[in-house]
Motif scaffolding. Structure first.
Motif, PDB file in Angstrom:
ATOM      1  N   TYR A  42      -1.913  14.543  -5.514  1.00 46.64           N
ATOM      2  CA  TYR A  42      -3.076  15.113  -6.190  1.00 46.64           C
ATOM      3  C   TYR A  42      -3.044  16.633  -6.107  1.00 46.64           C
ATOM      4  O   TYR A  42      -3.219  17.332  -7.117  1.00 46.64           O
ATOM      5  CB  TYR A  42      -4.339  14.556  -5.526  1.00 46.64           C
ATOM      6  N   ALA A  43      -2.775  17.139  -4.876  1.00 41.57           N
ATOM      7  CA  ALA A  43      -2.716  18.604  -4.684  1.00 41.57           C
ATOM      8  C   ALA A  43      -1.598  19.209  -5.515  1.00 41.57           C
ATOM      9  O   ALA A  43      -1.784  20.224  -6.199  1.00 41.57           O
ATOM     10  CB  ALA A  43      -2.524  18.917  -3.202  1.00 41.57           C
ATOM     11  N   ILE A  44      -0.415  18.568  -5.496  1.00 40.21           N
ATOM     12  CA  ILE A  44       0.734  19.107  -6.231  1.00 40.21           C
ATOM     13  C   ILE A  44       0.454  19.114  -7.726  1.00 40.21           C
ATOM     14  O   ILE A  44       0.805  20.061  -8.432  1.00 40.21           O
ATOM     15  CB  ILE A  44       2.000  18.292  -5.903  1.00 40.21           C
ATOM     16  N   GLY A  45      -0.221  18.078  -8.208  1.00 42.00           N
ATOM     17  CA  GLY A  45      -0.519  18.021  -9.634  1.00 42.00           C
ATOM     18  C   GLY A  45      -1.399  19.174 -10.088  1.00 42.00           C
ATOM     19  O   GLY A  45      -1.080  19.869 -11.051  1.00 42.00           O
ATOM     20  N   ILE A  46      -2.480  19.399  -9.366  1.00 41.22           N
ATOM     21  CA  ILE A  46      -3.411  20.457  -9.786  1.00 41.22           C
ATOM     22  C   ILE A  46      -2.772  21.827  -9.616  1.00 41.22           C
ATOM     23  O   ILE A  46      -2.800  22.669 -10.528  1.00 41.22           O
ATOM     24  CB  ILE A  46      -4.721  20.335  -8.982  1.00 41.22           C
ATOM     25  N   VAL A  47      -2.140  22.051  -8.450  1.00 38.99           N
ATOM     26  CA  VAL A  47      -1.516  23.358  -8.213  1.00 38.99           C
ATOM     27  C   VAL A  47      -0.364  23.580  -9.188  1.00 38.99           C
ATOM     28  O   VAL A  47      -0.192  24.689  -9.711  1.00 38.99           O
ATOM     29  CB  VAL A  47      -1.028  23.447  -6.755  1.00 38.99           C
ATOM     30  N   PHE A  97       0.837  -1.209   0.000  1.00 38.32           N
ATOM     31  CA  PHE A  97       0.000   0.000   0.000  1.00 38.32           C
ATOM     32  C   PHE A  97       0.864   1.248   0.000  1.00 38.32           C
ATOM     33  O   PHE A  97       0.565   2.227  -0.686  1.00 38.32           O
ATOM     34  CB  PHE A  97      -0.926   0.003   1.213  1.00 38.32           C
ATOM     35  N   ALA A  98       1.944   1.217   0.800  1.00 33.72           N
ATOM     36  CA  ALA A  98       2.821   2.395   0.845  1.00 33.72           C
ATOM     37  C   ALA A  98       3.344   2.716  -0.544  1.00 33.72           C
ATOM     38  O   ALA A  98       3.252   3.849  -1.027  1.00 33.72           O
ATOM     39  CB  ALA A  98       3.981   2.143   1.806  1.00 33.72           C
ATOM     40  N   MET A  99       3.879   1.695  -1.218  1.00 33.24           N
ATOM     41  CA  MET A  99       4.498   1.947  -2.520  1.00 33.24           C
ATOM     42  C   MET A  99       3.461   2.305  -3.581  1.00 33.24           C
ATOM     43  O   MET A  99       3.622   3.275  -4.311  1.00 33.24           O
ATOM     44  CB  MET A  99       5.254   0.707  -2.988  1.00 33.24           C
ATOM     45  N   THR A 100       2.364   1.534  -3.647  1.00 29.42           N
ATOM     46  CA  THR A 100       1.434   1.769  -4.755  1.00 29.42           C
ATOM     47  C   THR A 100       0.702   3.101  -4.599  1.00 29.42           C
ATOM     48  O   THR A 100       0.696   3.903  -5.530  1.00 29.42           O
ATOM     49  CB  THR A 100       0.407   0.635  -4.879  1.00 29.42           C
ATOM     50  N   PHE A 101       0.142   3.369  -3.420  1.00 31.56           N
ATOM     51  CA  PHE A 101      -0.606   4.622  -3.269  1.00 31.56           C
ATOM     52  C   PHE A 101       0.316   5.818  -3.393  1.00 31.56           C
ATOM     53  O   PHE A 101      -0.015   6.816  -4.038  1.00 31.56           O
ATOM     54  CB  PHE A 101      -1.351   4.644  -1.939  1.00 31.56           C
ATOM     55  N   GLY A 102       1.495   5.727  -2.766  1.00 37.39           N
ATOM     56  CA  GLY A 102       2.443   6.841  -2.867  1.00 37.39           C
ATOM     57  C   GLY A 102       2.841   7.102  -4.311  1.00 37.39           C
ATOM     58  O   GLY A 102       2.920   8.257  -4.750  1.00 37.39           O
ATOM     59  N   CYS A 103       3.057   6.025  -5.064  1.00 36.38           N
ATOM     60  CA  CYS A 103       3.477   6.209  -6.460  1.00 36.38           C
ATOM     61  C   CYS A 103       2.323   6.668  -7.335  1.00 36.38           C
ATOM     62  O   CYS A 103       2.551   7.390  -8.308  1.00 36.38           O
ATOM     63  CB  CYS A 103       4.088   4.924  -7.012  1.00 36.38           C
ATOM     64  N   ILE A 104       1.080   6.289  -6.988  1.00 34.42           N
ATOM     65  CA  ILE A 104      -0.053   6.836  -7.746  1.00 34.42           C
ATOM     66  C   ILE A 104      -0.099   8.342  -7.562  1.00 34.42           C
ATOM     67  O   ILE A 104      -0.239   9.107  -8.524  1.00 34.42           O
ATOM     68  CB  ILE A 104      -1.381   6.188  -7.288  1.00 34.42           C
ATOM     69  N   GLY A 105       0.073   8.786  -6.315  1.00 32.59           N
ATOM     70  CA  GLY A 105       0.074  10.228  -6.065  1.00 32.59           C
ATOM     71  C   GLY A 105       1.212  10.924  -6.795  1.00 32.59           C
ATOM     72  O   GLY A 105       1.006  11.956  -7.444  1.00 32.59           O
ATOM     73  N   ALA A 106       2.411  10.343  -6.702  1.00 30.52           N
ATOM     74  CA  ALA A 106       3.573  10.965  -7.352  1.00 30.52           C
ATOM     75  C   ALA A 106       3.398  10.993  -8.869  1.00 30.52           C
ATOM     76  O   ALA A 106       3.733  11.975  -9.528  1.00 30.52           O
ATOM     77  CB  ALA A 106       4.848  10.214  -6.982  1.00 30.52           C
ATOM     78  N   ALA A 107       2.841   9.911  -9.416  1.00 35.13           N
ATOM     79  CA  ALA A 107       2.656   9.857 -10.869  1.00 35.13           C
ATOM     80  C   ALA A 107       1.636  10.880 -11.322  1.00 35.13           C
ATOM     81  O   ALA A 107       1.832  11.566 -12.331  1.00 35.13           O
ATOM     82  CB  ALA A 107       2.199   8.457 -11.281  1.00 35.13           C
ATOM     83  N   TYR A 108       0.545  11.028 -10.551  1.00 28.10           N
ATOM     84  CA  TYR A 108      -0.455  12.024 -10.916  1.00 28.10           C
ATOM     85  C   TYR A 108       0.137  13.420 -10.853  1.00 28.10           C
ATOM     86  O   TYR A 108      -0.066  14.237 -11.763  1.00 28.10           O
ATOM     87  CB  TYR A 108      -1.672  11.918  -9.989  1.00 28.10           C
ATOM     88  N   GLY A 109       0.907  13.693  -9.779  1.00 22.16           N
ATOM     89  CA  GLY A 109       1.520  15.014  -9.658  1.00 22.16           C
ATOM     90  C   GLY A 109       2.481  15.292 -10.804  1.00 22.16           C
ATOM     91  O   GLY A 109       2.474  16.382 -11.384  1.00 22.16           O
ATOM     92  N   THR A 110       3.301  14.301 -11.148  1.00 24.93           N
ATOM     93  CA  THR A 110       4.263  14.493 -12.236  1.00 24.93           C
ATOM     94  C   THR A 110       3.557  14.710 -13.568  1.00 24.93           C
ATOM     95  O   THR A 110       3.889  15.625 -14.327  1.00 24.93           O
ATOM     96  CB  THR A 110       5.176  13.261 -12.342  1.00 24.93           C
ATOM     97  N   ALA A 111       2.553  13.871 -13.841  1.00 23.23           N
ATOM     98  CA  ALA A 111       1.901  13.947 -15.148  1.00 23.23           C
ATOM     99  C   ALA A 111       1.106  15.236 -15.296  1.00 23.23           C
ATOM    100  O   ALA A 111       1.201  15.917 -16.321  1.00 23.23           O
ATOM    101  CB  ALA A 111       0.980  12.738 -15.324  1.00 23.23           C
TER     102      ALA A 111
END
Lengths: 111, 179
Positions: B129-134, B21-35
């Motif tokens: 999510y926040a970093i991606g939108i902002v 959970f740590a890796m997958t959820f964290g990486c989903i957030g990071a991937a969304y922010g990056t993309a």
């Protein structure tokens, strides 16, 4: 720069020969890359720091500095990641400032 | 390994789930922010290439979210071991069991590791999510109004801090799980 139209009286690229491509006397042709080298090195350096810094500091300090206490080593890894971020923000800030100063100086010289 | 109520055979499952959970959820957030912020940078870069360096800040911040998850995943993974040396329980064992079997190392606990992984993973998802939108809207606005930069970086830092809170809680839980 606006897109340039091909004027029919102008020679097309196939009709030009070597003399047309020669730079004018006393003028060197611009072969510099579009992105300057120091920017590439900065970005490469930050990429390497981001990839290896936190996890590397975790494994190095785990047994050498903290005697196996992985909580402190994990906290240190998080701190190192934030230090890299701070460094990037500062470098990006100075980068744009130096470019603005250079542009201002060029403008002055032009006048 | 004695099978009992506190250390059933499926106890390591929860620790492994925490890592996942740590890796997958964290990486989903990071991937969304990056993309998402990458879309904004691509939009800005075509008009103002000199701003790309400054616009990359949200991407670096998203990378840090992934580092938080990675640290917690490594911490939990280093705590899980096979039975002869380590016994993995659902909860921490009290002092009573230690007195009965002093050789047993019952200090790792599955539920705490699950909480570790979930806290750092889901806060990382929120922060990414926040970093991606902002980041997307921030760099686009920065192209038009340069004074927004300081505000954008501050908002990004406050979004990033959400992930840091999750990391702190996860580190505390991980320390407690060792007893």
């Amino acid at each position: 720069m606006a897109s340039r139209r091909i004027v029919s009286s102008e020679k097309s690229i196939l009709e030009k020969d070597d003399t047309d491509f020669k730079p004018k006397d006393g003028e060197k042709s611009d072969i510099g890359p579009a992105v300057p080298a120091h920017v590439i090195y900065k970005l490469l350096g930050f990429t390497a720091a981001m990839v290896m810094g936190p996890i590397g500091s975790y494994f190095i300090t785990l047994n050498l500095l903290f005697g196996g206490n992985s909580t402190y080593a994990g906290a240190l890894a998080a701190i190192v990641a934030n230090v890299v971020l701070m460094g990037y923000v500062i470098v990006a800030f100075r980068e744009d400032q130096s470019e603005a100063i250079e542009a201002a100086e060029k403008e002055k010289k032009g006048k | 390994m004695a099978e009992n109520d506190y250390a059933p055979k499926f106890a390591p499952f929860f620790g492994m789930a925490g890592i996942c959970f740590a890796m997958t959820f964290g990486c989903i957030g990071a991937a969304y922010g990056t993309a998402k912020s990458g879309i904004g940078i691509a939009g800005v870069g075509t008009f103002r290439p000199d701003l790309i360096m400054k616009s990359l800040i949200p991407v670096v911040m998203s990378g840090i979210i992934a580092v938080y998850s990675l640290v917690i995943a490594v911490l939990i993974a280093s705590d899980i071991g096979p039975p002869p040396n380590q016994h993995y329980s659902l909860f921490k064992y009290g002092n009573i069991t230690r007195r009965v079997r002093p050789d047993a190392n019952y200090c790792n606990s599955g539920f705490m590791h699950l909480a570790c992984g979930l806290s750092v993973g889901l806060t990382g998802l929120a922060a990414g999510y926040a970093i991606g939108i902002v980041g997307d809207m921030g760099v686009r606005s920065y192209m038009l109004q340069s004074r927004i930069f300081v505000g954008m970086v501050l908002i990004l830092i406050f979004g990033e801090v959400l992930g840091l809170y999750g990391l702190i809680v996860a580190l505390i839980l991980n320390t407690k799980s060792r007893g």
